[in-house]
Structure formats: structure tokens, C-alpha cells
Design a protein around this motif. Structure first.
Motif, PDB file in Angstrom:
ATOM      1  N   ILE A   1      58.063  44.939  75.506  1.00 30.07           N
ATOM      2  CA  ILE A   1      56.811  45.930  75.139  1.00 30.07           C
ATOM      3  C   ILE A   1      57.738  47.011  74.484  1.00 30.07           C
ATOM      4  O   ILE A   1      58.672  47.581  75.119  1.00 30.07           O
ATOM      5  CB  ILE A   1      56.208  46.367  76.356  1.00 30.07           C
ATOM      6  CG1 ILE A   1      55.200  45.319  76.606  1.00 30.07           C
ATOM      7  CG2 ILE A   1      55.112  47.637  75.432  1.00 30.07           C
ATOM      8  CD1 ILE A   1      54.232  45.828  77.854  1.00 30.07           C
TER       9      ILE A   1
ATOM     10  N   GLU B   1      54.674  50.721  70.944  1.00 28.93           N
ATOM     11  CA  GLU B   1      53.417  50.224  71.565  1.00 28.93           C
ATOM     12  C   GLU B   1      52.922  51.040  72.896  1.00 28.93           C
ATOM     13  O   GLU B   1      51.659  51.323  72.752  1.00 28.93           O
ATOM     14  CB  GLU B   1      53.507  48.560  71.923  1.00 28.93           C
ATOM     15  CG  GLU B   1      52.403  48.254  72.544  1.00 28.93           C
ATOM     16  CD  GLU B   1      52.608  46.627  72.773  1.00 28.93           C
ATOM     17  OE1 GLU B   1      51.498  46.078  73.286  1.00 28.93           O
ATOM     18  OE2 GLU B   1      53.695  46.010  72.752  1.00 28.93           O
TER      19      GLU B   1
ATOM     20  N   ASP C   1      51.844  54.601  71.287  1.00 28.02           N
ATOM     21  CA  ASP C   1      50.489  54.573  70.740  1.00 28.02           C
ATOM     22  C   ASP C   1      49.198  54.259  71.768  1.00 28.02           C
ATOM     23  O   ASP C   1      48.181  54.498  71.240  1.00 28.02           O
ATOM     24  CB  ASP C   1      50.550  53.118  69.690  1.00 28.02           C
ATOM     25  CG  ASP C   1      51.546  53.686  68.523  1.00 28.02           C
ATOM     26  OD1 ASP C   1      51.760  54.952  68.379  1.00 28.02           O
ATOM     27  OD2 ASP C   1      51.855  52.872  67.651  1.00 28.02           O
TER      28      ASP C   1
END
Length: 237
Positions: A127, A131, A134
Motif C-alpha cells: 500500500i 493511498e 488520500d
């Protein structure tokens, strides 16, 4: 003739909100005794490097760290230039709340049962930090939290402005920048930092970056060797 700027971009020392395990973006708090000590170690570890300029974000924890570093480094005559673009990401309605709440909500959004499993996947690159940041922006009910791109854009713009200013006279320079964990990651990830980052940035960790002919070269991320070197020396109280 082209000049080379060597940036030493460090995270601030440990703060009160860090100690309380609370979210600290645009919220601010002073360095703790432990935070002052690690900044002293960083300054002592940088003693052999003659600095030509110093920058920090406009939040007091970075300026305080810079002041301690310069005191140990022996260059208290250098002015500290505060730059808004270097400030930490804004976490919106999560500001000053417990980290476990914010990151726990991020983990649930990404369909993790345990927050620790999400951390592991972030550290192993499954990840991205983009990400994760956000998701915080999506979950912020006030609409104030910044996206990764927003932090990346303003922090990289600030770095480029500093680089342009410091290369104007054509001289090679060493420049210290004191910023924040997430803002540093956002700033350097697309410049080559992504491949070098192996975990979160510890307090006073250094990222070394060179700039020449309009190009940045990230040489290290999260380097604690300066702190370790300083710890072995006698620091000035």
C-alpha cells in the motif's frame, strides 16, 4: 559553471503530541526533553558539515528543532528561513485526535481487520503512502485534510524555490531543511525517495538530496547515522 546544493532534510524532534500518540499535522506542540535531546544529537552529528543556509516549515516544532541543531552545530549566526510549503500535511478533523482512531479508520476503509497489518503492508510497499493519505482526505468530514498530491505539489514547489535561490550565485552549498515525516515523504517520493524508504521517518532522521542542473537526486531516506554519531559525542546542554 553549475553549482551543487546538498540538502540535509530532517524530521523535527519528538514533540508533546508525538508522545501522547496524537495526530499532529497543522496542529503544533513543543519539543519534549527527549525531542530536544535527539535534536542535539543531530546537531552534534552534523558538526563536520559547514551549513550555508537553513530552512524550516512555519510550524514551531521545526523551527525549535533547527535552533537546537544550530546551537550544537556551532552556527547560531545563520538565520532560519520559515517556508509554508514545508509544513506537515493537514489531517483535517483528525487533527489532535488519537493516531489509533485515524489510522484505525484508514485500515477499516482499506478492509483490514488489524491496523498493524495495514502498517506492515505500507512498509512493504503493498500500500502506498499516497493511498493511505488520500483515504484520510476522503474520511475527513470537514473536507480540510490534504491529499497526497496537494502536499507533494506545495512541498516540491518549496524545495525547487529554495534550490533556485541557493544556486543563483553559482556556489556549492550545504542546506539544512527541518520539516515533517509525511511532508518529507510526499516531497521526495517521486524524486527517487520511494525506492529508498524502508519504513516511517523517525524523529531527526535525515534524507540527503543533491541538486544540480535542475535535477534532484535522493541519496538516502530516514538516515539515523547523524543522530547515532552525535550521541557518541559530548553535546552542549
Amino acid at each position: 559553471m553549475s553549482s551543487t546544493i546538498t540538502f540535509y532534510i530532517a524530521r523535527h524532534g519528538k514533540t508533546l503530541l508525538n508522545t501522547l500518540d496524537r495526530v499532529q499535522g497543522w496542529c503544533d506542540s513543543p519539543l519534549t526533553p527527549e525531542g530536544i535531546e535527539v535534536a542535539q544529537f543531530l546537531g552534534a552529528g552534523l558538526r563536520d558539515i559547514r551549513l550555508d543556509a537553513v530552512y524550516s516549515s512555519d510550524l514551531r516544532r521545526t523551527r525549535q528543532t533547527a535552533e537546537v541543531v544550530l546551537s550544537q552545530q556551532g552556527q547560531t549566526d545563520l538565520p532560519i528561513n520559515e517556508v509554508y510549503g514545508f509544513r506537515e500535511a493537514c489531517f483535517g478533523s483528525f487533527e489532535s485526535d488519537f493516531n489509533t482512531k485515524m489510522w484505525g479508520n484508514v485500515a477499516l476503509f482499506l478492509q483490514y481487520v488489524k491496523m498493524e497489518d495495514m502498517y506492515r503492508d505500507v512498509f512493504h510497499g503493498k500500500i502506498s503512502n499516497k493511498e493511505a493519505l488520500d483515504v484520510i482526505s476522503k474520511l475527513d468530514h470537514m473536507g480540510l485534510a490534504e491529499t497526497f498530491e496537494q502536499v507533494e505539489t506545495r512541498s516540491q514547489s518549496a524545495l525547487r524555490e529554495v534550490a533556485a535561490k541557493e544556486t543563483a550565485d553559482g556556489k556549492d552549498k550545504n542546506v539544512l531543511v527541518i520539516a515533517h515525516g509525511m511532508s518529507i515523504i510526499c516531497m521526495l517520493q517521486s524524486l527517487g525517495g520511494k525506492e529508498l524508504l524502508k519504513g516511517h521517518l523517525e524523529n531527526a532522521a535525515v534524507c540527503k538530496v543533491t541538486y544540480r542542473d535542475g535535477k534532484f537526486d535522493v541519496q538516502s531516506m530516514g538516515d539515523m547515522s547523524y543522530v547515532h554519531a552525535g550521541r557518541s559525542l559530548e553535546v552542549k546542554k
